[in-house]
Motif scaffolding. Sequence first.
Motif, short mmCIF file in Angstrom:
data_model
loop_
_atom_site.label_atom_id
_atom_site.label_comp_id
_atom_site.label_asym_id
_atom_site.label_seq_id
_atom_site.Cartn_x
_atom_site.Cartn_y
_atom_site.Cartn_z
N ASP A 107 24.25 29.70 37.77
CA ASP A 107 24.97 30.79 38.42
C ASP A 107 23.97 31.89 38.78
O ASP A 107 23.12 32.26 37.96
CB ASP A 107 26.04 31.35 37.48
N PRO A 108 24.04 32.45 40.00
CA PRO A 108 23.06 33.46 40.42
C PRO A 108 23.03 34.70 39.52
O PRO A 108 21.95 35.24 39.26
CB PRO A 108 23.51 33.84 41.84
N VAL A 109 24.17 35.15 39.02
CA VAL A 109 24.20 36.32 38.14
C VAL A 109 23.50 35.99 36.83
O VAL A 109 22.68 36.77 36.32
CB VAL A 109 25.64 36.81 37.90
N VAL A 110 23.81 34.83 36.28
CA VAL A 110 23.21 34.41 35.01
C VAL A 110 21.69 34.27 35.18
O VAL A 110 20.91 34.75 34.35
CB VAL A 110 23.82 33.08 34.51
N SER A 167 31.87 40.25 35.12
CA SER A 167 32.51 40.46 36.43
C SER A 167 32.49 39.21 37.30
O SER A 167 32.91 39.26 38.46
CB SER A 167 31.81 41.60 37.17
N ILE A 168 32.00 38.10 36.77
CA ILE A 168 32.04 36.85 37.55
C ILE A 168 33.50 36.53 37.85
O ILE A 168 34.35 36.54 36.95
CB ILE A 168 31.33 35.71 36.78
N GLN A 169 33.81 36.27 39.10
CA GLN A 169 35.20 36.29 39.56
C GLN A 169 35.97 34.99 39.46
O GLN A 169 37.19 35.01 39.50
CB GLN A 169 35.24 36.76 41.02
N GLN A 170 35.35 33.84 39.36
CA GLN A 170 36.09 32.59 39.52
C GLN A 170 37.24 32.46 38.52
O GLN A 170 38.35 32.16 38.87
CB GLN A 170 35.17 31.38 39.40
N GLN A 171 37.00 32.68 37.25
CA GLN A 171 38.00 32.63 36.19
C GLN A 171 38.88 31.37 36.25
O GLN A 171 40.06 31.41 36.53
CB GLN A 171 38.85 33.90 36.19
N LYS A 172 38.24 30.26 35.96
CA LYS A 172 38.92 28.98 35.96
C LYS A 172 38.37 28.12 34.84
O LYS A 172 37.16 28.08 34.61
CB LYS A 172 38.68 28.29 37.31
#
Length: 200
Positions: A107-110, A167-172
Motif C-alpha cells: 500500500d502506498p501509505v504504508v 485514514s486508508i479508505q477502502q475498509q473491507k
Amino acid sequence: MYAGLEFYHRPPKAGDILDFDMEGVWKEMEKLVNDNLVKDIGVCNFTLKKLNKLLSFAKIKPSVCQMEMHPDWRNDKMLEACKKNGIHVTAYSPLGSQEGGRDLIHDPVVERVARKLNKSPGQVLVRWAIQRGTSAIPKSSNSERIKENIKVFGWEIPEEDFQALCSIQQQKRVLNGEILFVNKTDGPYMSMADIWDHEE
C-alpha cells in the motif's frame, strides 16, 4: 435447527447444519474456568450483535476477541466495544492478505511511512496494531520476515503517520468467511451479510 422434521427423531448426522447455541456453548466454557481447567476463555470473529448477546448472559466475560484488523479494515466499533467491556483484542491478518487480494505491504501509505521510519512495511503494520492497543499475529512463511516482524518494540509511529494509516479508505474485510460458512441452500448463513449480522 436442522431444516427438516426428522431432526427431532434422530441425533444430527455429519453434514447437518445446526443453529449455533451460543449460550449453551458459553456456559460449558465457563464451567472449564470454574473447574480450573482453563484460565481464560474468548471469542473470535464476533460482531457487535453477537458480542452484545453474549454479554447479556455471560457470567464470565471473554478475556479476548480475535478478529481481522488492519488499516484497511479497522473495525473501530468492535474495537471500542471490546475496550469498553475490558476485552483484549488480538488482530489477525494485520498485514492484509495476499489470498484475499489486499496485501497491505505494498500500500502506498504504508510504504511511505515505512521509508520515513526506516522500517519494513510489515513492521509498520504490526506496530500500528500495537499502538491501537491490540496484539497482532502476523503470518509469514519467510523466516527473515518473521524475525523482522518481532522488532516492533522500542519505537513508535509518529501521530501524523499513525493517523495517515488510520485514514486508508477502502475498509473491507479480506477474509470474509464466505467459503467456510455460507450455505445458500440449507444453512443459517445464506450470505456474507448474514455471517456479519449486516453490520458492514
